[in-house]
Design a protein around this motif. Sequence first.
Motif, PDB file in Angstrom:
ATOM      1  N   ASP A   1     -82.098  21.913  45.392  1.00 56.04           N
ATOM      2  CA  ASP A   1     -82.547  21.608  44.038  1.00 56.04           C
ATOM      3  C   ASP A   1     -81.445  21.033  43.155  1.00 56.04           C
ATOM      4  OD1 ASP A   1     -85.034  22.547  44.760  1.00 56.04           O
ATOM      5  OD2 ASP A   1     -84.697  24.567  43.961  1.00 56.04           O
ATOM      6  N   SER A   2     -80.210  21.532  43.329  1.00 53.16           N
ATOM      7  CA  SER A   2     -79.161  21.126  42.380  1.00 53.16           C
ATOM      8  C   SER A   2     -77.805  20.877  43.020  1.00 53.16           C
ATOM      9  CB  SER A   2     -79.015  22.207  41.296  1.00 53.16           C
ATOM     10  OG  SER A   2     -78.709  23.463  41.885  1.00 53.16           O
ATOM     11  N   GLY A   3     -77.760  20.677  44.328  1.00 51.54           N
ATOM     12  CA  GLY A   3     -76.471  20.512  45.000  1.00 51.54           C
ATOM     13  C   GLY A   3     -76.116  19.103  45.401  1.00 51.54           C
ATOM     14  N   TRP A   4     -77.013  18.145  45.146  1.00 50.53           N
ATOM     15  CA  TRP A   4     -76.763  16.772  45.584  1.00 50.53           C
ATOM     16  C   TRP A   4     -75.563  16.156  44.877  1.00 50.53           C
ATOM     17  CZ3 TRP A   4     -76.871  12.953  48.812  1.00 50.53           C
ATOM     18  CH2 TRP A   4     -76.684  11.644  48.372  1.00 50.53           C
ATOM     19  N   ASP A   5     -75.507  16.265  43.575  1.00 48.23           N
ATOM     20  CA  ASP A   5     -74.434  15.620  42.799  1.00 48.23           C
ATOM     21  C   ASP A   5     -73.064  16.165  43.181  1.00 48.23           C
ATOM     22  OD1 ASP A   5     -76.206  13.999  41.423  1.00 48.23           O
ATOM     23  OD2 ASP A   5     -76.507  15.464  39.809  1.00 48.23           O
TER      24      ASP A   5
END
Length: 321
Positions: free
Chosen positions: A80-84
């Motif tokens: 959910d929020s680890g790509w960047d």
Amino acid sequence: MIDVLDMIEEDGTSSEQRGDAKLLLKCMQSFEFIFILHLMKKVLSITHELSQALQRSDQDIVNAMKLVKMSKQKLQTIRDSGWDSLLDEVSLFCEHHEVVIPNMDDTYQTFKKSKRNSEKVSNLHYFQVQFFYQVIDRQLQELNNRFSEVNTELLLCIACLNPRDSFSAFDKKNLIRLAEFYPSKFSPVQLLELDSQLENYIVDVCSEDAFYELEGIGDLSIKMVETRRHIVYPLVYLLLKLSLILPVATATAERAFSAMKIIKTQLRNRMGDQWSGKALKEMARPNTSGNCPCIYFDNYCNDTIRVGGFFTTINNFSCDP
């Protein structure tokens, strides 16, 4: 490794060897290769403790199930929020080692020679959707398939039989729930009888010195036979036997499916059941004089079990000649 490949590219004994070294160098010094390594490092760092817990001989099921839940939560958080953060980490690594960082808005360029049928997607779509999301989704799917709510409940119920620390894990409610998973073995009347047997059983074993310092349900079953408690508490002993058989049956069936991939290749896909059964029998035979695990299924040869989404009958894997 990079230095060795540089040497092979310069001083290789043949043009083919030098060409392979050059291609490997090009792949290993690419953004894609570095991205995959960092992604796998992040994923494996989450599942490492779970993998170790499942392989330990003490089989601490309660803590293992907690690690399963934690691994699912951490994988979902990364998705959910680890790509960047992952992209920034890979980019910094590439800048430090002077590796070209592609523009995420440009069309992805494959290493394959033929680009005619390749799908035209942006670098962002390729790395984020086809790699990042797909790898994490497969990990989550595998965990959900192997540790569904039913499987997790079953394992937690089995853990209540553990005799460690003076039977501190004992829970009568969960053990009765475990018996309900086997309706063919426990009738409604036997479930009521099991309730009273469990109350007497836990008082008996906790007051008996012979049951101190036992390490697992295997030791417990042996001690029950030695002290003839398996006759006094037959339904409790039946629960022990079912709990001991479950992991052996699952592992043996999974090994049989793995062997089937070797035997039933594309050239042998018309092989009949009798022929393939004999081939699997030979694959299952140990190299030493030890007994095959199939001997544990003598009393359960007609049971059907579910493994990895398939239903299989244990007697298909019998090692009897």
